[in-house]
Design a protein around this motif. Sequence first.
Motif, mmCIF file in Angstrom:
data_model
loop_
_atom_site.group_PDB
_atom_site.id
_atom_site.type_symbol
_atom_site.label_atom_id
_atom_site.label_comp_id
_atom_site.label_asym_id
_atom_site.label_seq_id
_atom_site.Cartn_x
_atom_site.Cartn_y
_atom_site.Cartn_z
ATOM 1 N N ALA A 215 0.828 -1.212 0.000
ATOM 2 C CA ALA A 215 0.000 0.000 0.000
ATOM 3 C C ALA A 215 0.859 1.257 0.000
ATOM 4 C CB ALA A 215 -0.922 0.009 1.205
ATOM 5 N N ASP A 216 2.047 1.169 0.581
ATOM 6 C CA ASP A 216 2.945 2.327 0.643
ATOM 7 C C ASP A 216 3.536 2.599 -0.744
ATOM 8 O OD1 ASP A 216 2.490 2.567 3.348
ATOM 9 O OD2 ASP A 216 4.179 1.278 3.887
ATOM 10 N N PRO B 79 -4.013 4.041 0.488
ATOM 11 C CA PRO B 79 -5.400 4.362 0.090
ATOM 12 C C PRO B 79 -6.352 4.336 1.284
ATOM 13 C CG PRO B 79 -4.417 2.757 -1.396
ATOM 14 C CD PRO B 79 -3.480 2.883 -0.225
ATOM 15 N N THR C 46 -6.273 7.087 -12.473
ATOM 16 C CA THR C 46 -5.080 7.734 -11.929
ATOM 17 C C THR C 46 -4.867 9.057 -12.644
ATOM 18 O OG1 THR C 46 -4.074 5.553 -11.610
ATOM 19 C CG2 THR C 46 -2.629 7.463 -11.419
ATOM 20 N N CYS D 275 -4.531 1.180 -5.002
ATOM 21 C CA CYS D 275 -5.965 1.349 -4.748
ATOM 22 C C CYS D 275 -6.738 0.071 -5.050
ATOM 23 C CB CYS D 275 -6.509 2.512 -5.581
ATOM 24 S SG CYS D 275 -5.999 4.151 -5.003
ATOM 25 N N ALA E 84 -6.352 7.502 -3.219
ATOM 26 C CA ALA E 84 -5.027 7.879 -2.733
ATOM 27 C C ALA E 84 -4.804 9.361 -3.004
ATOM 28 C CB ALA E 84 -3.949 7.045 -3.431
ATOM 29 N N ARG E 85 -4.108 10.004 -2.098
ATOM 30 C CA ARG E 85 -3.856 11.438 -2.222
ATOM 31 C C ARG E 85 -2.357 11.722 -2.233
ATOM 32 N NH1 ARG E 85 -8.902 11.582 0.268
ATOM 33 N NH2 ARG E 85 -10.248 13.233 -0.583
ATOM 34 N N ARG E 86 -2.034 12.823 -2.899
ATOM 35 C CA ARG E 86 -0.693 13.387 -2.831
ATOM 36 C C ARG E 86 -0.830 14.866 -2.510
ATOM 37 N NH1 ARG E 86 3.789 12.257 -7.331
ATOM 38 N NH2 ARG E 86 4.114 10.468 -5.938
ATOM 39 N N TRP F 234 1.279 5.002 -0.956
ATOM 40 C CA TRP F 234 0.026 5.677 -1.284
ATOM 41 C C TRP F 234 -1.007 5.624 -0.170
ATOM 42 C CZ3 TRP F 234 0.241 8.990 -4.991
ATOM 43 C CH2 TRP F 234 1.202 8.824 -5.991
ATOM 44 N N ALA G 292 0.052 4.055 -8.019
ATOM 45 C CA ALA G 292 -1.131 4.510 -7.282
ATOM 46 C C ALA G 292 -2.350 3.647 -7.586
ATOM 47 C CB ALA G 292 -1.419 5.975 -7.603
#
Length: 261
Positions: A128-129, A133, A199, A212, A170-172, A131, A208
């Motif tokens: 998951a890293d 989610p 995406t 997700c 997921a956010r940035r 990102w 990403a």
Amino acid sequence: MPLRSLHDRAALEARFRRDPALHLMELGDLDDLLWPHTSWYGLAPDGPVALLYAVGDTPTLLAFGGAAEAPEVEELVRELLPVLPRRFFGHLTGDAAEVLAEAYEVRRHGTLLRMVLTDPERAAAHPADPWAPVPLGRADLPELVKLFAEAYPGNWFDDRMLDTGQYVGARRDGRLVAVAGVHAWSPVQRVAVLGNVTTHPAVRRQGAAGACVAALCRQLADGSDHIGLNVRADNAAAVELYRRLGFTEVASFTEATFTAR
């Protein structure tokens, strides 16, 4: 054989359970949330079934069958011609699209693959890293619509699906940049059809989408016996991603828009 309108959910479920991977969408549409928007048709008592799903501006026709059922699906679609709307979107196996071309202009969008999760351990092990989610809900709708406009214009999105709780993003830097959700989900039928996997162009090929999709599969695992999705056959990057996550192709079908001549 005369066309029949079908209304018995238990009988429909029994038909689709013979090949749940092929009929994931139909099983999901038996759920109470979607059932009021569906019309079902068949010919033979135990033959293929066509689904007309009326949500949004353009209804969707699903007419699926295995290879041995192709002639029956084509006959069913031919008998449907008098009751079909002037314009609709279609997912059709075999040569059913050619049958509809007798009365409709056909704008083909390509060949799609139905893939199902056959090795869930791959999705479970997907990292998951970085990102991380998180679930999305109604409060995220404006941001989600904006992401679709920027990254996936023209996609099919029913915002009621957010109410299922089966959307993750997921956010940035606080901005939503990737999402995976469902087109259909039924805890009663224990099926899920993933969709709206998107995406933002600024973060593509950075993992990403995979994060997700994997997170959503892990979330769905306890309540779903069958998890699947549709993907364009010519989208090699997406097909390869889903294979890495444990999905396998089980069928192909035509996607097209039909407009009466």
